[in-house]
Design an enzyme around this catalytic site. Structure first.
Site, PDB file in Angstrom:
ATOM      1  N   ASN A 192     -10.406  -3.433  -6.698  1.00 15.90           N
ATOM      2  CA  ASN A 192      -9.631  -2.450  -7.466  1.00 15.90           C
ATOM      3  C   ASN A 192     -10.235  -2.131  -8.828  1.00 15.90           C
ATOM      4  O   ASN A 192      -9.823  -1.153  -9.475  1.00 15.90           O
ATOM      5  CB  ASN A 192      -8.192  -2.928  -7.655  1.00 15.90           C
ATOM      6  CG  ASN A 192      -7.341  -2.803  -6.410  1.00 15.90           C
ATOM      7  OD1 ASN A 192      -6.336  -3.491  -6.262  1.00 15.90           O
ATOM      8  ND2 ASN A 192      -7.734  -1.920  -5.488  1.00 15.90           N
ATOM      9  N   TRP A 193     -11.219  -2.922  -9.276  1.00 13.09           N
ATOM     10  CA  TRP A 193     -11.893  -2.601 -10.538  1.00 13.09           C
ATOM     11  C   TRP A 193     -12.650  -1.281 -10.446  1.00 13.09           C
ATOM     12  O   TRP A 193     -13.028  -0.704 -11.476  1.00 13.09           O
ATOM     13  CB  TRP A 193     -12.864  -3.718 -10.914  1.00 13.09           C
ATOM     14  CG  TRP A 193     -12.187  -5.009 -11.251  1.00 13.09           C
ATOM     15  CD1 TRP A 193     -12.183  -6.151 -10.510  1.00 13.09           C
ATOM     16  CD2 TRP A 193     -11.417  -5.309 -12.428  1.00 13.09           C
ATOM     17  NE1 TRP A 193     -11.448  -7.136 -11.136  1.00 13.09           N
ATOM     18  CE2 TRP A 193     -10.973  -6.649 -12.318  1.00 13.09           C
ATOM     19  CE3 TRP A 193     -11.064  -4.576 -13.557  1.00 13.09           C
ATOM     20  CZ2 TRP A 193     -10.187  -7.269 -13.290  1.00 13.09           C
ATOM     21  CZ3 TRP A 193     -10.276  -5.174 -14.540  1.00 13.09           C
ATOM     22  CH2 TRP A 193      -9.857  -6.503 -14.406  1.00 13.09           C
ATOM     23  N   GLU A 219       1.019 -13.419  12.669  1.00 13.44           N
ATOM     24  CA  GLU A 219       1.450 -12.180  13.302  1.00 13.44           C
ATOM     25  C   GLU A 219       1.210 -11.038  12.315  1.00 13.44           C
ATOM     26  O   GLU A 219       1.495 -11.163  11.118  1.00 13.44           O
ATOM     27  CB  GLU A 219       2.932 -12.251  13.666  1.00 13.44           C
ATOM     28  CG  GLU A 219       3.256 -13.294  14.711  1.00 13.44           C
ATOM     29  CD  GLU A 219       2.595 -13.000  16.049  1.00 13.44           C
ATOM     30  OE1 GLU A 219       2.688 -11.849  16.522  1.00 13.44           O
ATOM     31  OE2 GLU A 219       1.966 -13.916  16.615  1.00 13.44           O
ATOM     32  N   ASP A 260       0.837  -1.198   0.000  1.00 14.21           N
ATOM     33  CA  ASP A 260       0.000   0.000   0.000  1.00 14.21           C
ATOM     34  C   ASP A 260       0.872   1.249   0.000  1.00 14.21           C
ATOM     35  O   ASP A 260       1.926   1.275   0.647  1.00 14.21           O
ATOM     36  CB  ASP A 260      -0.905  -0.016   1.242  1.00 14.21           C
ATOM     37  CG  ASP A 260      -2.039   0.983   1.148  1.00 14.21           C
ATOM     38  OD1 ASP A 260      -2.310   1.494   0.045  1.00 14.21           O
ATOM     39  OD2 ASP A 260      -2.655   1.266   2.191  1.00 14.21           O
TER      40      ASP A 260
END
Length: 238
Positions: free
Chosen positions: A71-72, A205, A23
């Protein structure tokens, strides 16, 4: 694929399976007054750095969240840029995967992508299928809720309810041939899973770092692995 829990202490081994929510490409570009496409290009370079660093650290499986089923909703131009970068990545890096004995895997329904991209992916999967070294899994048009829904439907078609257990569900997941997820990292300072590996992350984790993805590299991955090694994984025990 399930294994017995490993209770890691300060001298814990490197995690077998690391997943990353990559990201921050857009913010990286915005801070530099660059178009978002420049951030995505820098993000591809980060993928190269991190995949090489993962091999050097001895990580067996690296899973990267490259394109979610959500994401489209992005602008068509940006999606086109991402498809172009995917084409370039496969064409330029496939020889390295073969040379380094890396097996490429795909999570998600990539067949919704343009025909030429699907052909490139199919070829890359076929050409690395016999490789016996580390796995690089790329999540493309992937969503964990859809993955779990498909798994439930397939099981319901062939098994009575009393035979559907955790092992049966895990056997239907797209990660079934990978080691259990040990460490999930998200870059850019966000603190959510964004529909990524929801089942697999149950006892993984979690590590959220402020570094934007294009700035993430070998040092940041090594620091994440060191942080993992300091944690005690109890899996519900004491």
């Amino acid at each position: 694929m399930s294994t017995a829990p490993v209770f890691a202490g300060p001298d814990a081994a490197v995690p077998r399976h690391v997943a990353i929510i990559m990201d921050g490409n857009g913010r990286w570009a915005k801070r530099r007054l660059l178009p978002r496409a420049a951030g995505h290009r820098a993000g591809v370079e980060a993928v190269r750095r991190v995949t090489r660093a993962a091999r050097a650290l001895g990580i067996e499986a690296l899973t990267l969240y490259a394109f979610s089923s959500e994401n489209w909703r992005r602008p068509a131009e940006e999606i086109g840029d991402l498809m172009g970068l995917l084409r370039l990545f496969i064409r330029s890096d496939l020889a390295e995967f073969q040379r380094e004995n890396v097996r490429l895997r795909i999570l998600g329904d990539y067949r919704r992508f343009p025909t030429d991209v699907v052909t490139l992916i199919d070829d890359a999967l076929a050409r690395t299928a016999a490789n016996t070294g580390p796995s690089l899994a790329i999540a493309l048009n992937y969503g964990a809720q859809a993955e779990l829904t498909r798994a439930a439907r397939r099981l319901a078609e062939r098994l009575p309810p009393e035979q559907i257990d955790e092992a049966a569900i895990e056997g239907e997941l797209e990660t079934r041939e990978l080691p259990p997820l040990d460490l999930l990292i998200r870059t850019s300072g966000e603190h959510r899973l964004s529909n990524f590996l929801l089942w697999q992350a149950a006892y993984a984790e979690l590590l959220f770092v402020d570094t934007l993805w294009p700035d993430f590299g070998a040092d940041e991955l090594s620091a994440a692995v060191a942080d993992f090694g300091q944690r005690q994984r109890r899996f519900g025990g004491l």
